[in-house]
Design an enzyme around this catalytic site. Structure first.
Site, PDB file in Angstrom:
ATOM      1  N   PHE A   1       1.175  -1.320   0.397  1.00 51.96           N
ATOM      2  CA  PHE A   1       0.067   0.671   0.219  1.00 51.96           C
ATOM      3  C   PHE A   1       0.662   1.114   0.211  1.00 51.96           C
ATOM      4  O   PHE A   1       1.344   1.385   1.767  1.00 51.96           O
ATOM      5  CB  PHE A   1      -0.901   0.024   1.373  1.00 51.96           C
ATOM      6  CG  PHE A   1      -1.701   1.597   1.068  1.00 51.96           C
ATOM      7  CD1 PHE A   1      -3.323   0.310   0.693  1.00 51.96           C
ATOM      8  CD2 PHE A   1      -2.102   2.230   2.453  1.00 51.96           C
ATOM      9  CE1 PHE A   1      -3.693   1.837   1.031  1.00 51.96           C
ATOM     10  CE2 PHE A   1      -2.440   3.125   2.306  1.00 51.96           C
ATOM     11  CZ  PHE A   1      -4.330   3.245   1.722  1.00 51.96           C
TER      12      PHE A   1
ATOM     13  N   GLY B   1       3.355  12.206   5.801  1.00 48.92           N
ATOM     14  CA  GLY B   1       3.628  11.613   6.363  1.00 48.92           C
ATOM     15  C   GLY B   1       1.609  11.314   6.501  1.00 48.92           C
ATOM     16  O   GLY B   1       0.548  10.698   6.348  1.00 48.92           O
TER      17      GLY B   1
ATOM     18  N   GLN C   1       8.948  -5.088  33.034  1.00 51.06           N
ATOM     19  CA  GLN C   1       8.596  -4.471  34.647  1.00 51.06           C
ATOM     20  C   GLN C   1       8.314  -5.568  35.461  1.00 51.06           C
ATOM     21  O   GLN C   1       9.113  -5.873  36.212  1.00 51.06           O
ATOM     22  CB  GLN C   1       7.451  -3.279  35.101  1.00 51.06           C
ATOM     23  CG  GLN C   1       8.194  -2.377  35.866  1.00 51.06           C
ATOM     24  CD  GLN C   1       9.223  -1.571  35.523  1.00 51.06           C
ATOM     25  OE1 GLN C   1       9.442  -1.317  34.667  1.00 51.06           O
ATOM     26  NE2 GLN C   1       9.198  -1.687  36.870  1.00 51.06           N
TER      27      GLN C   1
ATOM     28  N   GLU D   1      -0.218   3.995   9.745  1.00 48.01           N
ATOM     29  CA  GLU D   1      -2.496   3.476   9.617  1.00 48.01           C
ATOM     30  C   GLU D   1      -3.090   4.953  10.136  1.00 48.01           C
ATOM     31  O   GLU D   1      -3.860   4.913  11.070  1.00 48.01           O
ATOM     32  CB  GLU D   1      -2.358   2.735  10.400  1.00 48.01           C
ATOM     33  CG  GLU D   1      -2.571   1.351   8.755  1.00 48.01           C
ATOM     34  CD  GLU D   1      -2.345   0.437   8.484  1.00 48.01           C
ATOM     35  OE1 GLU D   1      -4.056   0.522   9.141  1.00 48.01           O
ATOM     36  OE2 GLU D   1      -2.554  -0.880   8.507  1.00 48.01           O
TER      37      GLU D   1
ATOM     38  N   THR E   1      -1.078   8.458  13.484  1.00 53.29           N
ATOM     39  CA  THR E   1      -0.422   8.045  14.517  1.00 53.29           C
ATOM     40  C   THR E   1      -1.656   8.007  15.645  1.00 53.29           C
ATOM     41  O   THR E   1      -3.039   8.447  15.241  1.00 53.29           O
ATOM     42  CB  THR E   1       0.183   9.427  15.106  1.00 53.29           C
ATOM     43  OG1 THR E   1      -0.961  10.646  14.446  1.00 53.29           O
ATOM     44  CG2 THR E   1       1.500   9.566  13.895  1.00 53.29           C
TER      45      THR E   1
END
Length: 380
Positions: free
Chosen positions: A123, A131, A333, A360, A362
């Site tokens: 894609f 972006g 952790q 895809e 943010t």
């Protein structure tokens, strides 16, 4: 409301789980270190029908609904997000777009191979300078008789060096989203360079694509001229559900690893699972995982019932991607110092989860989409 899975859904989930446990999980560390999965996995994904989910059987697909698709992607995400990404992009972003917008010839040309795993798709939307601001992309397609000549560069393209066809978005008209059209371009015409040294998703091929006056016939155009941006956004709306489902898988893997380690490791004379703050970390993981799954299933249900789903998909992607990172971080952790070396799985989960909040759309873009839907005011 009945959240119980049907016998068919249980069967497809088990099929995916068995595949992951047998063919994916034993190899994830080696693939991560080598920066490549075994590409033979693509054909096996096709053989099991995973690359044909939701695609009509007449084009080689395996049918099924979007809940089945999410169940499979959760299992793949549990095993290795690099493998999940192969399916999300080739099927979720490209094959589904061809099935929806393609001509009969385009469907016959590409879908049987893509669903069988004998071909792969990428894609090609993101560019070095655009972006999140995809509506202002600069790759151009200039009409020349019955052909189009494409020039420009795409970057961070998943499956880029492995793909046989690229769904390419290029400017054919004026500025802004309405000047963009979509093209199905055989990758043998494109210059491709793999990007190495990624933080996560290291087993996945990520590439830069260079279009140096690539000539394609008008029959390669997907959809009407000027509708490319709409096609891209429609694909990404469903794609965000795919990412969310994969993030649920990351969270599950983190949960299973953390519980397993906490019940085996001893400190201060008892299992670390017996320490309250370790239980707090584990309980935070499971709540995140279950909440993310329900948000994701809601999107699948809306799609399958033909209802609007774009805002809910952004909500699922936003929450699930952030939740996956929290889950993996909590698991590290629990493991302590051992979580910081790649002999144990949780460090890779953390690295893979980090990109889920970026690609895809943010987390910040998802918040703007949700905010626009609620207020009617665009903050883009």
């Amino acid at each position: 409301m009945d959240l119980a899975l049907s016998a068919e859904h249980l069967a497809v989930r088990q099929l995916a789980a068995d595949f992951v446990d047998r063919d994916v999980a034993p190899h994830t560390t080696a693939w991560d270190r080598a920066e490549s999965v075994d590409t033979g996995i693509v054909r096996r994904l096709g053989d099991l029908g995973f690359l044909g989910l939701t695609i009509p059987e007449e084009y080689g697909g395996s049918g099924g609904d979007h809940l089945a698709y999410c169940l499979v992607l959760e299992e793949l995400g549990r095993g290795d997000s690099a493998v999940r990404g192969i399916v999300s992009v080739s099927l979720g972003l490209v094959a589904k777009s061809i099935a929806t917008y393609g001509t009969e010839d385009q469907k016959r040309q590409w879908l049987p191979g893509l669903t069988a795993g004998t071909a792969l798709a990428c894609f090609a939307l993101t560019e070095p300078g655009t972006g999140s601001d995809a509506g202002n992309l600069v790759t151009k397609a200039v009409r020349d008789g019955d052909d189009w000549v494409i020039s420009g560069t795409k970057v961070f393209i998943t499956n880029g060096t492995w793909a046989d066809v690229a769904l390419v978005f290029a400017r054919t008209g004026g500025p802004g989203p309405r000047g963009i059209s979509a093209f199905l371009v055989p990758t043998e015409l494109i210059g491709r360079t793999e990007i190495h040294g990624k933080l996560g998703l290291r087993g996945q091929a990520t590439a830069e694509l260079v279009f140096d006056r690539v000539r394609v016939p008008d029959s390669c155009r997907l959809g009407a001229e000027g509708t490319g941006f709409a096609i891209a956004m429609a694909a990404l709306a469903k794609g965000r559900m795919s990412v969310a489902a994969g993030c649920v898988g990351i969270g599950r893997a983190a949960l299973e690893a953390a519980v397993g380690y906490a019940t085996q490791r001893t400190q201060f004379g008892k299992q670390i699972a017996a320490h309250q703050l370790v239980q707090q970390l584990i309980s935070q993981i499971v709540v995140d995982v279950d909440a993310a799954r329900l948000l994701t299933w809601r999107v699948a249900d809306l799609i399958d019932r033909g209802q609007p789903f774009a805002t809910e998909s952004s909500m699922a992607k936003l929450f699930a991607s952030e939740a996956a990172f929290r889950a993996a971080d909590n698991a590290v952790q629990v493991f302590g110092g051992y979580g910081y070396i790649d002999d144990y799985p949780v460090g890779k989960l953390l690295r893979d989860a980090r990109v889920m909040t970026l690609y895809e759309g943010t987390s910040q873009i998802q918040q703007l989409i949700i905010g626009r839907a609620l207020t009617g005011v665009s903050a883009f």
